[in-house]
Design a protein around this motif. Sequence first.
Motif, PDB file in Angstrom:
ATOM      1  N   VAL A  28       0.854  -1.178   0.000  1.00 57.41           N
ATOM      2  CA  VAL A  28       0.000   0.000   0.000  1.00 57.41           C
ATOM      3  C   VAL A  28       0.895   1.235   0.000  1.00 57.41           C
ATOM      4  CG1 VAL A  28      -1.897   1.202   1.135  1.00 57.41           C
ATOM      5  CG2 VAL A  28      -1.710  -1.273   1.340  1.00 57.41           C
ATOM      6  N   ARG A  29       0.560   2.204  -0.868  1.00 58.20           N
ATOM      7  CA  ARG A  29       1.349   3.423  -0.938  1.00 58.20           C
ATOM      8  C   ARG A  29       0.417   4.625  -0.849  1.00 58.20           C
ATOM      9  NH1 ARG A  29       4.431   5.959  -5.487  1.00 58.20           N
ATOM     10  NH2 ARG A  29       3.640   4.280  -6.810  1.00 58.20           N
ATOM     11  N   LEU A  30       0.821   5.613  -0.053  1.00 55.39           N
ATOM     12  CA  LEU A  30       0.048   6.836   0.115  1.00 55.39           C
ATOM     13  C   LEU A  30       0.632   7.915  -0.781  1.00 55.39           C
ATOM     14  CD1 LEU A  30      -2.146   8.434   1.609  1.00 55.39           C
ATOM     15  CD2 LEU A  30      -0.425   8.997   3.343  1.00 55.39           C
ATOM     16  N   ALA A 154      -5.893  -5.124 -10.188  1.00 51.12           N
ATOM     17  CA  ALA A 154      -6.299  -6.527 -10.302  1.00 51.12           C
ATOM     18  C   ALA A 154      -5.134  -7.465 -10.013  1.00 51.12           C
ATOM     19  CB  ALA A 154      -6.874  -6.801 -11.695  1.00 51.12           C
ATOM     20  N   ARG A 155      -3.942  -7.070 -10.427  1.00 49.05           N
ATOM     21  CA  ARG A 155      -2.775  -7.927 -10.219  1.00 49.05           C
ATOM     22  C   ARG A 155      -2.253  -7.751  -8.809  1.00 49.05           C
ATOM     23  NH1 ARG A 155       1.112  -6.616 -15.198  1.00 49.05           N
ATOM     24  NH2 ARG A 155       0.850  -4.538 -14.286  1.00 49.05           N
ATOM     25  N   ARG A 156      -1.993  -8.861  -8.134  1.00 53.81           N
ATOM     26  CA  ARG A 156      -1.603  -8.815  -6.735  1.00 53.81           C
ATOM     27  C   ARG A 156      -0.254  -8.139  -6.533  1.00 53.81           C
ATOM     28  NH1 ARG A 156      -2.603 -13.779  -2.752  1.00 53.81           N
ATOM     29  NH2 ARG A 156      -4.681 -12.985  -3.209  1.00 53.81           N
ATOM     30  N   ARG A 157       0.636  -8.251  -7.522  1.00 53.71           N
ATOM     31  CA  ARG A 157       1.962  -7.682  -7.333  1.00 53.71           C
ATOM     32  C   ARG A 157       1.971  -6.160  -7.449  1.00 53.71           C
ATOM     33  NH1 ARG A 157       2.307 -10.229 -12.383  1.00 53.71           N
ATOM     34  NH2 ARG A 157       2.548  -8.805 -14.165  1.00 53.71           N
ATOM     35  N   ASP A 158       0.876  -5.564  -7.949  1.00 57.67           N
ATOM     36  CA  ASP A 158       0.802  -4.113  -8.056  1.00 57.67           C
ATOM     37  C   ASP A 158       0.393  -3.496  -6.726  1.00 57.67           C
ATOM     38  OD1 ASP A 158       1.515  -4.319 -10.667  1.00 57.67           O
ATOM     39  OD2 ASP A 158      -0.531  -4.210 -11.438  1.00 57.67           O
ATOM     40  N   GLU A 159       0.794  -2.248  -6.532  1.00 61.80           N
ATOM     41  CA  GLU A 159       0.528  -1.567  -5.282  1.00 61.80           C
ATOM     42  C   GLU A 159      -0.921  -1.088  -5.193  1.00 61.80           C
ATOM     43  OE1 GLU A 159       3.461   1.555  -5.476  1.00 61.80           O
ATOM     44  OE2 GLU A 159       4.688   0.564  -3.959  1.00 61.80           O
ATOM     45  N   ILE A 160      -1.463  -1.096  -3.966  1.00 59.99           N
ATOM     46  CA  ILE A 160      -2.725  -0.430  -3.679  1.00 59.99           C
ATOM     47  C   ILE A 160      -2.404   1.045  -3.453  1.00 59.99           C
ATOM     48  CG2 ILE A 160      -4.695  -0.297  -2.125  1.00 59.99           C
ATOM     49  CD1 ILE A 160      -4.150  -3.233  -1.391  1.00 59.99           C
ATOM     50  N   LEU A 161      -3.040   1.910  -4.223  1.00 62.31           N
ATOM     51  CA  LEU A 161      -2.736   3.338  -4.163  1.00 62.31           C
ATOM     52  C   LEU A 161      -3.844   4.079  -3.428  1.00 62.31           C
ATOM     53  CD1 LEU A 161      -1.463   3.955  -7.812  1.00 62.31           C
ATOM     54  CD2 LEU A 161      -0.120   3.406  -5.770  1.00 62.31           C
ATOM     55  N   GLU A 190      -6.533   6.966  -9.625  1.00 61.76           N
ATOM     56  CA  GLU A 190      -6.719   5.541  -9.874  1.00 61.76           C
ATOM     57  C   GLU A 190      -7.101   5.280 -11.323  1.00 61.76           C
ATOM     58  OE1 GLU A 190     -10.544   6.850  -7.669  1.00 61.76           O
ATOM     59  OE2 GLU A 190      -8.442   7.377  -7.771  1.00 61.76           O
ATOM     60  N   TYR A 191      -7.741   6.282 -11.986  1.00 66.72           N
ATOM     61  CA  TYR A 191      -8.020   6.122 -13.409  1.00 66.72           C
ATOM     62  C   TYR A 191      -6.728   5.989 -14.201  1.00 66.72           C
ATOM     63  CZ  TYR A 191     -12.997   7.264 -12.971  1.00 66.72           C
ATOM     64  OH  TYR A 191     -14.327   7.237 -12.677  1.00 66.72           O
ATOM     65  N   LEU A 192      -5.746   6.839 -13.850  1.00 70.16           N
ATOM     66  CA  LEU A 192      -4.473   6.782 -14.564  1.00 70.16           C
ATOM     67  C   LEU A 192      -3.782   5.448 -14.327  1.00 70.16           C
ATOM     68  CD1 LEU A 192      -3.162  10.391 -13.810  1.00 70.16           C
ATOM     69  CD2 LEU A 192      -4.444   9.578 -15.794  1.00 70.16           C
ATOM     70  N   ALA A 193      -3.793   4.983 -13.073  1.00 71.64           N
ATOM     71  CA  ALA A 193      -3.169   3.688 -12.784  1.00 71.64           C
ATOM     72  C   ALA A 193      -3.920   2.551 -13.466  1.00 71.64           C
ATOM     73  CB  ALA A 193      -3.120   3.460 -11.264  1.00 71.64           C
ATOM     74  N   ASP A 194      -5.264   2.678 -13.501  1.00 71.26           N
ATOM     75  CA  ASP A 194      -6.062   1.643 -14.170  1.00 71.26           C
ATOM     76  C   ASP A 194      -5.777   1.630 -15.667  1.00 71.26           C
ATOM     77  OD1 ASP A 194      -8.065  -0.341 -14.421  1.00 71.26           O
ATOM     78  OD2 ASP A 194      -9.479   1.173 -15.069  1.00 71.26           O
ATOM     79  N   LEU A 195      -5.679   2.836 -16.263  1.00 66.47           N
ATOM     80  CA  LEU A 195      -5.366   2.913 -17.690  1.00 66.47           C
ATOM     81  C   LEU A 195      -3.989   2.333 -17.980  1.00 66.47           C
ATOM     82  CD1 LEU A 195      -6.765   6.444 -18.615  1.00 66.47           C
ATOM     83  CD2 LEU A 195      -7.623   4.238 -19.394  1.00 66.47           C
ATOM     84  N   ARG A 196      -3.026   2.627 -17.120  1.00 64.08           N
ATOM     85  CA  ARG A 196      -1.682   2.081 -17.331  1.00 64.08           C
ATOM     86  C   ARG A 196      -1.708   0.555 -17.255  1.00 64.08           C
ATOM     87  NH1 ARG A 196       3.765   3.447 -16.978  1.00 64.08           N
ATOM     88  NH2 ARG A 196       4.887   1.562 -17.582  1.00 64.08           N
ATOM     89  N   GLY A 197      -2.433   0.018 -16.268  1.00 65.84           N
ATOM     90  CA  GLY A 197      -2.521  -1.430 -16.160  1.00 65.84           C
ATOM     91  C   GLY A 197      -3.207  -2.063 -17.365  1.00 65.84           C
ATOM     92  N   ARG A 198      -4.278  -1.429 -17.859  1.00 58.71           N
ATOM     93  CA  ARG A 198      -4.974  -1.959 -19.027  1.00 58.71           C
ATOM     94  C   ARG A 198      -4.096  -1.883 -20.271  1.00 58.71           C
ATOM     95  NH1 ARG A 198     -10.440  -2.733 -18.269  1.00 58.71           N
ATOM     96  NH2 ARG A 198     -11.266  -1.928 -16.307  1.00 58.71           N
ATOM     97  N   PHE A 199      -3.350  -0.775 -20.426  1.00 56.02           N
ATOM     98  CA  PHE A 199      -2.466  -0.648 -21.576  1.00 56.02           C
ATOM     99  C   PHE A 199      -1.369  -1.709 -21.537  1.00 56.02           C
ATOM    100  CE2 PHE A 199       1.296   1.100 -23.673  1.00 56.02           C
ATOM    101  CZ  PHE A 199       0.781   1.357 -24.929  1.00 56.02           C
TER     102      PHE A 199
END
Length: 369
Positions: A28-30, A154-161, A190-199
Motif C-alpha cells: 500500500v502506498r500513500l 487486479a494484479r496482486r503484485r501491483d501496489e494499492i494506491l 486511480e483512473y491513470l493507474a487503471d489505464l496504465r494497467g490496461r495498456f
Amino acid sequence: MAPSAIPIGYRLTRGAIRAGVELCGRRVRLLGADRVPQTAAIFLVLRPARLLDALILSAVCERPIRCVVPHGLLHGFGRILGWGAGMIGDRKEGSEFHAALRACSEAVRAEEIVAVFAESGTADPAIDIAQEAWANVFPEQDPVILPVHAFWPARRRDEILVHVGDPLSPDYDGGPASAEDEESAQTRPEYLADLRGRFDACRELRRRLSLTRMLDDRGRQHLSSAQRTLAWIETVAGMPLALCGVVNHAAIALLLYLFGLTRNVWQVQAGRWLARALVVLGCYAGQIALVSHALGRAAAGYYAVVLPVSAVYLWRYAWLLRRRTRVLLLGPRARTLHRLAENRWKLFLAKLDAALAIPQEIAAGTPRS
C-alpha cells in the motif's frame, strides 16, 4: 496528535492490518502525504463504503483516522476490527445518527481526521455528519475537506494506491461539484493507474499473439497437410489408450516419486536405473497378480501384454502432444488471443475516452475559440 497520544488499541489494530496486508502479498502506498493536515480535517473518500477500504485507509496514514461507515458493515470479526480502528457506525437516522454525530464531534475536537465515503458526483448524508460535527466544534471556521481516492489493482503484485487530493471548497456537499472542484475531485489518480494497467495488459496480449503466430507459421512450414491430419486423428483416437497407460502406471509413478527416483532421469547411473527397473517390474507383477486373482488367469494374460504396450504408447502420446498437437493448437490459440486483444483494446479506448471527457459543468462554462 502526537504518536504517544494515539490509543494503544488503534496502534495495535493498525499494526495488525499492515501485517495482514504484507502476508497477503500486497503493498500500500500513500500519494499526496504532504497534503495530510496535522490538525482536524475531513477525508471524502470518493467511492462507496467498504470495510476493507476503511481498514486500508487507517493503515496507510500515520495520523489516526475515524472512518464513518454504515452500521451494517460492523458485524462479526469486522466489528472487532472496526472497534480497534476507531470506526464510527452510522445508521443515517434516529439515536444511531446522533451517536455517530457525537463521535465525529469528539474526533474533530481531538484534531483527528474524520473520513466519510461517498460516490463521486452524488449527494451522500455521510458528508453532512462530518460537516455538522465540524460546525459544532469550529462554528467560525470553514471545514477542511480533502478528496481521497483508492485504487485496487487486479494484479496482486501491483501496489494499492491511496491518493489525497487538494482541499475542496468549504461548501462542498457531496453533490455535483463546482468547476474548480470537478478538476480536483474528478481527476482521479486511480483512473491513470487503471489505464496504465490496461495498456500494459493489451501490450502483453499483443506480444503473446505475435509469438503464437510466429510459432504457428513455423509449425505449418514443418508439417504437411497430411501430417497435420494424421496428428489430429491420432490425438483423438489415441487418447483412450493413453489414459489406460496413465491408470496402469499411476502407482508406479507414485512409488518412483516417493523413492526419489524421478530426479536426474537422463543421467546414466546404473544403480538408480536398476532401482527404477525393480520398482516397475515389482508393480507389474503385483498388478498382474491382482487381475489374476480378481478376473482369472486369462484376463491376467491379456493384462500382462497390455501393461508394457500401454507404457510404450504413453511415451509416444506424450511426444505427440509436445511435438504435434501443441503445434496444431497454436492456430486456434492465436485466434482466441486476437479476439481477446481486440476486446481489451476496445475497452481500453472506452476507458481512455471516459477519462478524457470534459465534465458538462466545465464544458458549459468554458468558451470555445
